[in-house]
Design a protein around this motif. Sequence first.
Motif, PDB file in Angstrom:
ATOM      1  N   UNK A  57      51.176   4.114 -23.322  1.00 35.55           N
ATOM      2  CA  UNK A  57      52.257   3.513 -22.542  1.00 35.55           C
ATOM      3  C   UNK A  57      51.925   2.049 -22.273  1.00 35.55           C
ATOM      4  N   UNK A  58      52.819   1.124 -22.629  1.00 30.66           N
ATOM      5  CA  UNK A  58      52.606  -0.269 -22.247  1.00 30.66           C
ATOM      6  C   UNK A  58      52.754  -0.397 -20.728  1.00 30.66           C
ATOM      7  N   UNK A  59      51.685  -0.812 -20.057  1.00 30.57           N
ATOM      8  CA  UNK A  59      51.640  -0.735 -18.598  1.00 30.57           C
ATOM      9  C   UNK A  59      51.505  -2.119 -17.966  1.00 30.57           C
ATOM     10  N   UNK A  60      51.822  -2.158 -16.688  1.00 25.01           N
ATOM     11  CA  UNK A  60      51.657  -3.343 -15.856  1.00 25.01           C
ATOM     12  C   UNK A  60      50.936  -2.937 -14.583  1.00 25.01           C
ATOM     13  N   UNK A  61      49.904  -3.687 -14.213  1.00 22.65           N
ATOM     14  CA  UNK A  61      49.169  -3.457 -12.967  1.00 22.65           C
ATOM     15  C   UNK A  61      49.577  -4.552 -11.988  1.00 22.65           C
ATOM     16  N   UNK A  62      50.162  -4.160 -10.862  1.00 23.08           N
ATOM     17  CA  UNK A  62      50.658  -5.125  -9.887  1.00 23.08           C
ATOM     18  C   UNK A  62      49.973  -4.982  -8.541  1.00 23.08           C
ATOM     19  N   UNK A  63      48.968  -5.832  -8.253  1.00 29.21           N
ATOM     20  CA  UNK A  63      48.322  -5.792  -6.928  1.00 29.21           C
ATOM     21  C   UNK A  63      49.200  -6.475  -5.881  1.00 29.21           C
ATOM     22  N   UNK A  64      49.151  -5.985  -4.650  1.00 28.00           N
ATOM     23  CA  UNK A  64      49.988  -6.539  -3.590  1.00 28.00           C
ATOM     24  C   UNK A  64      49.147  -6.871  -2.361  1.00 28.00           C
ATOM     25  N   UNK A  65      49.733  -7.685  -1.489  1.00 24.66           N
ATOM     26  CA  UNK A  65      49.062  -8.034  -0.241  1.00 24.66           C
ATOM     27  C   UNK A  65      48.810  -6.805   0.627  1.00 24.66           C
ATOM     28  N   UNK A  66      49.754  -5.860   0.616  1.00 28.87           N
ATOM     29  CA  UNK A  66      49.613  -4.704   1.504  1.00 28.87           C
ATOM     30  C   UNK A  66      48.622  -3.671   0.985  1.00 28.87           C
ATOM     31  N   UNK A  67      48.053  -3.904  -0.213  1.00 30.06           N
ATOM     32  CA  UNK A  67      46.986  -3.046  -0.710  1.00 30.06           C
ATOM     33  C   UNK A  67      47.396  -2.066  -1.780  1.00 30.06           C
ATOM     34  N   UNK A  68      48.685  -2.014  -2.127  1.00 29.63           N
ATOM     35  CA  UNK A  68      49.119  -1.129  -3.208  1.00 29.63           C
ATOM     36  C   UNK A  68      48.728  -1.716  -4.555  1.00 29.63           C
TER      37      UNK A  68
END
Length: 780
Positions: free
Chosen positions: A480-491
């Motif tokens: 699966x072509x994936x995207x990793x998205x880090x966020x300020x809230x920790x997700x």
Amino acid sequence: MAIRITAIIIALMGLALAGGGAYLLSLGGSAYYLLCGIGFLITAALLIARKLLALHVYAVIVVASLAWAIWEVGFDWWQLGPRGGVIILLGMWLLTPWIRRPLGFVSPTGARYGASAKPLAVAVALAVLIAAVSMFFDPLDQSGNLPEEKVAAAPALGGNVPDGEWHQYGRTPYGQRYSPLDQVNVENVGKLTEAWRYQTGDVKRPDDVGETTYQVTPLKIGNNLYLCTPHNLAIALDATTGKQVWKFDANSGMNPDRQHQTCRGVSYYKDQAAAADTPCAERVYVPTSDARLIALDAKNGEVCPSFAENGTLHLEKGMKYNPAGYYYSTSPPAIVGNKIIIGGAVNDNYSTQEQSGVIRAFDVNSGQLIWNWDSGNPSQTQPLPEGQTYTTNSPNSWSVFSVDEELGLVYIPLGNQVPDQLGMGRSENVEKYSSSIVALDINTGADRWVRQTVHHDLWDMDVPAQPVLLNITKSDNSVVPALVGPTKQGDIYLLDRRTGEPIIPVTEQPAPGGTIPEDHASPTQPISALNFRPRKLEGRDMWGVTMFDQMVCRIRLEQMNYDGQYTPPSLNGTIVYPGNFGTFNWGSVAVDPERMVMFGMPTYLAFTSKLVPRADIPPKGQDEKGSEQGLNRNDGAPYGVLMGPFLGPLNIPCQAPPWGYVSGADLRTGKIAYKHRNGTVHDMTPLPLPFKVGVPGIGGPMITKGGVAFLGAAVDDYLRAYNLTDGKQLWEARLPAGGQATPMTYAVEDGRQFVVIVAGGHGSVGTKPGDYVIAYALPR
């Protein structure tokens, strides 16, 4: 005399503890401080009366305090110390002859003997023993190993970048911050030594804004390094020696209305249709803090006059309002095909009449506008006709983009609409796109999907990090072509980058309410199953150097509005946790696309926000504009907002450490393998103490195929190397200034692998400023 002075001191401490403890109890907090204060007062009275019972009462205080502390925080030395430090030191003093003798007795022969203090001596000894034992335990450490199996035989790295080079901010358009070099590995990284050092000459100035920061990650193409500086010098260095090849000064001037003075990087482009000896066949594009984008010849640093207006693109065009200093691109634009795609940082909370957060694609050669995507007017992607303007204050993207050229998509991390803490009057489009990851069509600018990470954002929870792209092999061997998205809230969002649909589940969880009457809060907020969100703060999490400032922090916790994450801003004052710096920020995470694991630096630092009615805001002052600390004026809005870290009376965080970790997660399973405290208080205290508390940081990591992760970022001035598998530190080098930049690595013609970091400090976190570019390599 000694016993009288001691009694007075203990009585004063008792009054402070009893008074503060009674108030804390009235707010719903712990009864311990009140009871302890009463115990101190009884001890003081008995000392004045010269009663042996004083020592026995104090022994009860020691044992009870020890039991209470262990019940609250276990064997965490950093939490036990503030709770017991004053109590144990007083206990030791009470055991001295100067106190015991007046409490003793006189023999028939006239000799004076000290009182027996065995209960107190045993209590103090037990407390000291437990404190010593707790130094060897860390109940908050999470140990484990990431899988070492190389799942992908031929991992997709993104773009056609030679192994020994670093062409974009995250090395390739995928933003993985991963290098296929393995000369430096877990076995020999401890032998790294400084190979060369270069100083740019761009140093912090007396008239700089507070957030003057050195965040650049250099590019390496051929045998040159390309970088920029906070005041917009563009520089080329010889990658082998560190010698300057050329330097260009953009002359962007100074403006006290800028919120930031930084440059995270430049962009590189090679015109495949041009002959190699053609001027500007290879270009470096540098964004400037006066809202320009300048094209330079990569060979000599001269301006390329064929681009835009004599080499300069003016980004303020099309803005309804254009206050100087309120807008510019702090991050390098993305280049794909014949397009250069750029966003811009809009000052947080300065005014309701600022520039748009529009994303624009220009012809990389001519500078002609090809398309524009404005989240306030997303359907009109054709270049705006003359006289029409972009949406004022629409959500902007100040971080780095990622690109999948095969899918024809550019991935945009979007922020919130200014004012960040006020949600009244937002349009339907703003509510849809703010604080999200958006996939735009490279050719047309049309949005193909959007994944929102915060609904009706009232906390400045921009998506701050470059999305990271990789291919995930699932348990059924499908890819699966994936995207990793880090966020300020920790997700950590793991999404199918074709559609934006979650690979790891995302659910909606109930969120607190309680806004001001004019506003509203979303009843639910999304949460990813892979997340580094902290648990809700409690009284036991409050911290201090002593029990007294710890008690004050407990009182402040109870006084403020706080019902966990997403408690709305208020007139009373609200605790925002994670705070404005976020769990993850622009440094993002690094991903190993072979092992399909990630390495990051989650940070935990609570902030506070308090809405200030317009009538109560004083006339504009030098430090009353907009930032993470201080009064954010929000000119034109009914409220300003007063923000800052949640600090105690001694200006240290109210929440207990650790404030910063290094951590690894398996992206195939969504499981966190380890979390270790990261960084010391070496540069946070007057004395250079090496205590590994786990300190805050801002910056990013980098991974190599040799199984090593490199990271500066922490507020102590070090570059460190870690074993990617277990997160254990393998090496460190002392830096001459703050290392709040993401390191990179490359190889030179003689085969040596270099690791480079820029050390220049960060104004918002107070690290030492500088102008250093430092390279490390193994000994020849």
